[in-house]
Design a protein around this motif. Sequence first.
Motif, PDB file in Angstrom:
ATOM      1  N   SER A   1       0.831  -1.205   0.000  1.00 58.05           N
ATOM      2  CA  SER A   1       0.000   0.000   0.000  1.00 58.05           C
ATOM      3  C   SER A   1       0.864   1.253   0.000  1.00 58.05           C
ATOM      4  N   LEU A   2       1.944   1.223   0.778  1.00 60.38           N
ATOM      5  CA  LEU A   2       2.854   2.362   0.838  1.00 60.38           C
ATOM      6  C   LEU A   2       3.547   2.586  -0.500  1.00 60.38           C
ATOM      7  N   ILE A   3       4.079   1.520  -1.067  1.00 62.95           N
ATOM      8  CA  ILE A   3       4.825   1.633  -2.325  1.00 62.95           C
ATOM      9  C   ILE A   3       3.916   2.065  -3.471  1.00 62.95           C
ATOM     10  N   TYR A   4       2.776   1.386  -3.609  1.00 67.72           N
ATOM     11  CA  TYR A   4       1.876   1.720  -4.710  1.00 67.72           C
ATOM     12  C   TYR A   4       1.219   3.083  -4.507  1.00 67.72           C
ATOM     13  N   GLY A   5       1.023   3.458  -3.254  1.00 72.29           N
ATOM     14  CA  GLY A   5       0.470   4.783  -2.986  1.00 72.29           C
ATOM     15  C   GLY A   5       1.412   5.884  -3.436  1.00 72.29           C
ATOM     16  N   ILE A   6       2.698   5.731  -3.128  1.00 71.61           N
ATOM     17  CA  ILE A   6       3.694   6.724  -3.535  1.00 71.61           C
ATOM     18  C   ILE A   6       3.841   6.756  -5.052  1.00 71.61           C
ATOM     19  N   LEU A   7       3.953   5.569  -5.663  1.00 75.62           N
ATOM     20  CA  LEU A   7       4.085   5.506  -7.122  1.00 75.62           C
ATOM     21  C   LEU A   7       2.855   6.087  -7.815  1.00 75.62           C
ATOM     22  N   GLY A   8       1.686   5.787  -7.271  1.00 75.98           N
ATOM     23  CA  GLY A   8       0.454   6.316  -7.848  1.00 75.98           C
ATOM     24  C   GLY A   8       0.395   7.827  -7.775  1.00 75.98           C
ATOM     25  N   ALA A   9       0.841   8.387  -6.652  1.00 76.71           N
ATOM     26  CA  ALA A   9       0.836   9.842  -6.485  1.00 76.71           C
ATOM     27  C   ALA A   9       1.761  10.511  -7.493  1.00 76.71           C
ATOM     28  N   VAL A  10       2.955   9.958  -7.653  1.00 76.85           N
ATOM     29  CA  VAL A  10       3.920  10.525  -8.604  1.00 76.85           C
ATOM     30  C   VAL A  10       3.373  10.448 -10.027  1.00 76.85           C
ATOM     31  N   ALA A  11       2.824   9.289 -10.390  1.00 77.47           N
ATOM     32  CA  ALA A  11       2.290   9.108 -11.741  1.00 77.47           C
ATOM     33  C   ALA A  11       1.100  10.024 -11.997  1.00 77.47           C
ATOM     34  N   THR A  12       0.221  10.154 -11.009  1.00 76.03           N
ATOM     35  CA  THR A  12      -0.969  10.992 -11.171  1.00 76.03           C
ATOM     36  C   THR A  12      -0.594  12.453 -11.343  1.00 76.03           C
ATOM     37  N   TYR A  13       0.342  12.919 -10.530  1.00 79.40           N
ATOM     38  CA  TYR A  13       0.742  14.324 -10.654  1.00 79.40           C
ATOM     39  C   TYR A  13       1.451  14.573 -11.984  1.00 79.40           C
ATOM     40  N   GLY A  14       2.287  13.630 -12.384  1.00 77.55           N
ATOM     41  CA  GLY A  14       2.959  13.770 -13.676  1.00 77.55           C
ATOM     42  C   GLY A  14       1.970  13.820 -14.826  1.00 77.55           C
ATOM     43  N   LEU A  15       0.946  12.972 -14.771  1.00 76.05           N
ATOM     44  CA  LEU A  15      -0.082  12.966 -15.812  1.00 76.05           C
ATOM     45  C   LEU A  15      -0.844  14.285 -15.841  1.00 76.05           C
ATOM     46  N   LEU A  16      -1.220  14.776 -14.668  1.00 77.43           N
ATOM     47  CA  LEU A  16      -1.950  16.043 -14.611  1.00 77.43           C
ATOM     48  C   LEU A  16      -1.102  17.186 -15.155  1.00 77.43           C
TER      49      LEU A  16
END
Length: 206
Positions: A48-63
């Motif tokens: 949850s920690l790893i995927y949460g961090i990766l998801g946040a980075v990917a989401t912000y990059g996409l936005l």
Amino acid sequence: MALGKGRKSGISPNAALLFQGGIGVVGLVAILVFGIPVLLIGPGLWPSLIYGILGAVATYGLLLLLTRVPRLFPENLERQMQGLYDFAYSYSPLVLILLSLLAGVGEELLFRGAIQGWLMAYTDPVTAVLAASVLFGLVHYVSFTYFLVATGLGLILGAAYALSESLALVMIWHAVYDMIALYCLLRFPRWFGVKIVEPAANRPHE
């Protein structure tokens, strides 16, 4: 974030923290009162920690990439970014980190844990995610474009919660996303068309 002192937001750090924390209290009370089942860990704490961090980075990059596409949004976000910049600039880094953490925990408790969780019991997953995301967007409404961005983020977080069965994952995702967004806004304001506040001696340390 080594920045100079900016304009005051008009909201004290304690009030901002109390308000953001109050959202989580409302979500927690709703979960307890209505007996809403919460899927807390899902695949486990570390995933949850790893995927949460990766998801946040990917989401912000996409936005960030989407905001660079001409005429993709019905209006630009410069005015909203200026307002957010002025708000964030008057707080110390510690306060901004705490606000991000409280937003991640509190808003996910309310919108994903309570609202989406309650809707899941009475509707299908798609309807639950969509409805909770639209409510999330409406609460963050400052313009139609910002509503679209917030609703889109809500859809991503809602889908992540439904698929991972981990509220912890989306809490981490949301909190880290906010930290990245605030850091980039304050560190690279010209990316967002923000007028830079003239630096003063020192930034406040509330």
